[in-house]
Write a protein that holds these residues in place. Structure first.
Motif, PDB file in Angstrom:
ATOM      1  N   ILE A  44       0.851  -1.179   0.000  1.00  9.40           N
ATOM      2  CA  ILE A  44       0.000   0.000   0.000  1.00  9.40           C
ATOM      3  C   ILE A  44       0.886   1.227   0.000  1.00  9.40           C
ATOM      4  N   LYS A  45       0.642   2.105  -0.978  1.00  3.50           N
ATOM      5  CA  LYS A  45       1.395   3.344  -1.070  1.00  3.50           C
ATOM      6  C   LYS A  45       0.404   4.501  -1.088  1.00  3.50           C
ATOM      7  N   PRO A  46       0.409   5.334  -0.060  1.00  2.00           N
ATOM      8  CA  PRO A  46      -0.528   6.462  -0.036  1.00  2.00           C
ATOM      9  C   PRO A  46      -0.173   7.488  -1.106  1.00  2.00           C
ATOM     10  N   PHE A  47      -1.219   8.055  -1.720  1.00  7.30           N
ATOM     11  CA  PHE A  47      -1.027   9.079  -2.741  1.00  7.30           C
ATOM     12  C   PHE A  47      -1.469  10.405  -2.145  1.00  7.30           C
ATOM     13  N   GLU A  48      -0.538  11.294  -1.925  1.00  6.53           N
ATOM     14  CA  GLU A  48      -0.806  12.534  -1.209  1.00  6.53           C
ATOM     15  C   GLU A  48      -1.365  13.648  -2.091  1.00  6.53           C
ATOM     16  N   ASN A  49      -0.975  13.702  -3.349  1.00  7.85           N
ATOM     17  CA  ASN A  49      -1.352  14.823  -4.204  1.00  7.85           C
ATOM     18  C   ASN A  49      -2.681  14.526  -4.896  1.00  7.85           C
ATOM     19  N   LYS A  50      -3.789  14.711  -4.178  1.00  5.41           N
ATOM     20  CA  LYS A  50      -5.109  14.398  -4.722  1.00  5.41           C
ATOM     21  C   LYS A  50      -5.535  15.403  -5.788  1.00  5.41           C
ATOM     22  N   GLU A  51      -5.049  16.633  -5.723  1.00  2.00           N
ATOM     23  CA  GLU A  51      -5.387  17.625  -6.755  1.00  2.00           C
ATOM     24  C   GLU A  51      -4.875  17.162  -8.122  1.00  2.00           C
ATOM     25  N   GLU A  52      -3.679  16.643  -8.154  1.00  2.00           N
ATOM     26  CA  GLU A  52      -3.119  16.142  -9.413  1.00  2.00           C
ATOM     27  C   GLU A  52      -3.871  14.895  -9.876  1.00  2.00           C
ATOM     28  N   LEU A  53      -4.257  14.049  -8.929  1.00  2.00           N
ATOM     29  CA  LEU A  53      -4.961  12.825  -9.264  1.00  2.00           C
ATOM     30  C   LEU A  53      -6.304  13.113  -9.921  1.00  2.00           C
ATOM     31  N   PHE A  54      -7.030  14.114  -9.430  1.00  2.00           N
ATOM     32  CA  PHE A  54      -8.363  14.418  -9.928  1.00  2.00           C
ATOM     33  C   PHE A  54      -8.408  15.662 -10.813  1.00  2.00           C
ATOM     34  N   GLN A  55      -7.294  16.025 -11.407  1.00  2.00           N
ATOM     35  CA  GLN A  55      -7.254  17.259 -12.201  1.00  2.00           C
ATOM     36  C   GLN A  55      -8.158  17.199 -13.431  1.00  2.00           C
ATOM     37  N   ASN A  56      -8.429  16.015 -13.964  1.00  2.00           N
ATOM     38  CA  ASN A  56      -9.263  15.889 -15.157  1.00  2.00           C
ATOM     39  C   ASN A  56     -10.709  15.514 -14.835  1.00  2.00           C
ATOM     40  N   ALA A  57     -11.045  15.422 -13.567  1.00  2.00           N
ATOM     41  CA  ALA A  57     -12.409  15.081 -13.176  1.00  2.00           C
ATOM     42  C   ALA A  57     -13.329  16.260 -13.461  1.00  2.00           C
ATOM     43  N   LYS A  58     -14.522  15.957 -13.997  1.00  2.00           N
ATOM     44  CA  LYS A  58     -15.464  17.030 -14.336  1.00  2.00           C
ATOM     45  C   LYS A  58     -16.100  17.643 -13.107  1.00  2.00           C
ATOM     46  N   GLY A  59     -16.413  16.826 -12.128  1.00  2.00           N
ATOM     47  CA  GLY A  59     -17.055  17.365 -10.939  1.00  2.00           C
ATOM     48  C   GLY A  59     -16.556  16.707  -9.675  1.00  2.00           C
ATOM     49  N   MET A  60     -16.339  17.510  -8.658  1.00  2.00           N
ATOM     50  CA  MET A  60     -15.900  16.994  -7.363  1.00  2.00           C
ATOM     51  C   MET A  60     -16.824  17.566  -6.295  1.00  2.00           C
ATOM     52  N   ARG A  61     -17.160  16.737  -5.301  1.00  2.00           N
ATOM     53  CA  ARG A  61     -17.922  17.175  -4.145  1.00  2.00           C
ATOM     54  C   ARG A  61     -17.146  16.704  -2.933  1.00  2.00           C
ATOM     55  N   GLU A  62     -16.577  17.644  -2.210  1.00  3.33           N
ATOM     56  CA  GLU A  62     -15.663  17.372  -1.106  1.00  3.33           C
ATOM     57  C   GLU A  62     -14.511  16.511  -1.626  1.00  3.33           C
ATOM     58  N   SER A  63     -14.401  15.260  -1.186  1.00  2.00           N
ATOM     59  CA  SER A  63     -13.315  14.412  -1.670  1.00  2.00           C
ATOM     60  C   SER A  63     -13.844  13.286  -2.556  1.00  2.00           C
ATOM     61  N   TYR A  64     -15.056  13.461  -3.108  1.00  2.00           N
ATOM     62  CA  TYR A  64     -15.679  12.437  -3.937  1.00  2.00           C
ATOM     63  C   TYR A  64     -15.905  12.951  -5.352  1.00  2.00           C
ATOM     64  N   LEU A  65     -15.935  12.028  -6.292  1.00  3.86           N
ATOM     65  CA  LEU A  65     -16.266  12.391  -7.664  1.00  3.86           C
ATOM     66  C   LEU A  65     -17.777  12.544  -7.789  1.00  3.86           C
ATOM     67  N   SER A  66     -18.197  13.580  -8.448  1.00  3.85           N
ATOM     68  CA  SER A  66     -19.613  13.819  -8.689  1.00  3.85           C
ATOM     69  C   SER A  66     -19.919  13.437 -10.126  1.00  3.85           C
ATOM     70  N   ILE A  67     -20.837  12.478 -10.295  1.00  2.00           N
ATOM     71  CA  ILE A  67     -21.186  12.039 -11.640  1.00  2.00           C
ATOM     72  C   ILE A  67     -22.664  12.312 -11.902  1.00  2.00           C
ATOM     73  N   PRO A  68     -23.036  12.456 -13.177  1.00  3.24           N
ATOM     74  CA  PRO A  68     -24.450  12.739 -13.457  1.00  3.24           C
ATOM     75  C   PRO A  68     -25.323  11.525 -13.178  1.00  3.24           C
ATOM     76  N   LYS A  69     -26.591  11.805 -12.892  1.00 10.12           N
ATOM     77  CA  LYS A  69     -27.562  10.749 -12.608  1.00 10.12           C
ATOM     78  C   LYS A  69     -27.822   9.957 -13.895  1.00 10.12           C
ATOM     79  N   VAL A  70     -27.812   8.626 -13.806  1.00 12.09           N
ATOM     80  CA  VAL A  70     -27.976   7.781 -14.982  1.00 12.09           C
ATOM     81  C   VAL A  70     -29.403   7.278 -15.107  1.00 12.09           C
ATOM     82  N   ILE A  71     -30.043   6.914 -14.000  1.00 13.92           N
ATOM     83  CA  ILE A  71     -31.388   6.364 -14.003  1.00 13.92           C
ATOM     84  C   ILE A  71     -32.359   7.466 -13.619  1.00 13.92           C
ATOM     85  N   GLU A  72     -33.433   7.581 -14.387  1.00 12.29           N
ATOM     86  CA  GLU A  72     -34.446   8.607 -14.063  1.00 12.29           C
ATOM     87  C   GLU A  72     -35.548   8.054 -13.214  1.00 12.29           C
TER      88      GLU A  72
END
Length: 94
Positions: free
Chosen positions: A66-94
Protein backbone atom coordinates in the motif's frame (compact mmCIF):
# COMPACT_ATOMS: atom_id res chain seq x y z
CA UNK A 1 19.29 -1.19 -44.05
CA UNK A 2 19.32 1.39 -46.82
CA UNK A 3 15.90 2.25 -48.25
CA UNK A 4 15.94 4.08 -51.56
CA UNK A 5 13.29 6.19 -53.24
CA UNK A 6 12.99 3.44 -55.84
CA UNK A 7 11.96 1.02 -53.09
CA UNK A 8 9.42 3.55 -51.81
CA UNK A 9 8.02 4.05 -55.30
CA UNK A 10 7.78 0.28 -55.78
CA UNK A 11 5.87 -0.10 -52.49
CA UNK A 12 3.67 2.85 -53.44
CA UNK A 13 2.89 1.23 -56.79
CA UNK A 14 1.88 -2.01 -55.04
CA UNK A 15 -0.36 -0.03 -52.68
CA UNK A 16 -1.70 2.07 -55.60
CA UNK A 17 -0.32 5.28 -54.10
CA UNK A 18 1.59 8.14 -55.67
CA UNK A 19 4.30 10.18 -54.00
CA UNK A 20 6.31 13.06 -55.35
CA UNK A 21 10.10 12.95 -55.01
CA UNK A 22 10.20 14.93 -51.73
CA UNK A 23 7.60 12.66 -50.10
CA UNK A 24 9.46 9.55 -51.29
CA UNK A 25 12.70 10.82 -49.73
CA UNK A 26 10.91 11.60 -46.46
CA UNK A 27 9.31 8.14 -46.36
CA UNK A 28 12.66 6.52 -47.14
CA UNK A 29 14.24 8.21 -44.10
CA UNK A 30 11.30 7.26 -41.88
CA UNK A 31 11.38 3.62 -43.02
CA UNK A 32 15.10 3.46 -42.32
CA UNK A 33 14.45 4.68 -38.79
CA UNK A 34 11.75 2.06 -38.28
CA UNK A 35 13.99 -0.73 -39.56
CA UNK A 36 16.81 0.50 -37.30
CA UNK A 37 14.47 0.03 -34.32
CA UNK A 38 13.81 -3.55 -35.41
CA UNK A 39 17.55 -4.18 -35.67
CA UNK A 40 17.95 -2.86 -32.12
CA UNK A 41 15.24 -5.27 -30.95
CA UNK A 42 17.13 -8.15 -32.54
CA UNK A 43 20.11 -7.31 -30.33
CA UNK A 44 18.07 -7.38 -27.10
CA UNK A 45 17.68 -10.44 -24.89
CA UNK A 46 13.95 -11.17 -25.01
CA UNK A 47 13.99 -14.42 -23.07
CA UNK A 48 11.25 -14.83 -20.49
CA UNK A 49 12.43 -16.51 -17.33
CA UNK A 50 9.00 -16.57 -15.68
CA UNK A 51 7.54 -18.50 -18.59
CA UNK A 52 8.82 -21.82 -17.22
CA UNK A 53 6.74 -21.41 -14.07
CA UNK A 54 3.67 -20.56 -16.12
CA UNK A 55 4.07 -23.75 -18.15
CA UNK A 56 4.20 -25.76 -14.94
CA UNK A 57 0.95 -24.19 -13.73
CA UNK A 58 2.50 -22.31 -10.83
CA UNK A 59 1.30 -18.81 -10.01
CA UNK A 60 3.90 -16.13 -9.52
CA UNK A 61 2.62 -13.67 -6.95
CA UNK A 62 4.07 -10.50 -5.65
CA UNK A 63 3.46 -8.89 -2.29
CA UNK A 64 0.86 -6.14 -2.38
CA UNK A 65 2.19 -2.92 -0.98
CA UNK A 66 0.00 0.00 0.00
CA UNK A 67 1.40 3.34 -1.07
CA UNK A 68 -0.53 6.46 -0.04
CA UNK A 69 -1.03 9.08 -2.74
CA UNK A 70 -0.81 12.53 -1.21
CA UNK A 71 -1.35 14.82 -4.20
CA UNK A 72 -5.11 14.40 -4.72
CA UNK A 73 -5.39 17.62 -6.75
CA UNK A 74 -3.12 16.14 -9.41
CA UNK A 75 -4.96 12.82 -9.26
CA UNK A 76 -8.36 14.42 -9.93
CA UNK A 77 -7.25 17.26 -12.20
CA UNK A 78 -9.26 15.89 -15.16
CA UNK A 79 -12.41 15.08 -13.18
CA UNK A 80 -15.46 17.03 -14.34
CA UNK A 81 -17.05 17.36 -10.94
CA UNK A 82 -15.90 16.99 -7.36
CA UNK A 83 -17.92 17.18 -4.15
CA UNK A 84 -15.66 17.37 -1.11
CA UNK A 85 -13.31 14.41 -1.67
CA UNK A 86 -15.68 12.44 -3.94
CA UNK A 87 -16.27 12.39 -7.66
CA UNK A 88 -19.61 13.82 -8.69
CA UNK A 89 -21.19 12.04 -11.64
CA UNK A 90 -24.45 12.74 -13.46
CA UNK A 91 -27.56 10.75 -12.61
CA UNK A 92 -27.98 7.78 -14.98
CA UNK A 93 -31.39 6.36 -14.00
CA UNK A 94 -34.45 8.61 -14.06
Amino acid sequence: MKITTETINYIAKLAKLRFNEDEAETFAKEFEGILDHFQNLDKEDLSMEGLAAAKEGKSILRKDEIKPFENKEELFQNAKGMRESYLSIPKVIE
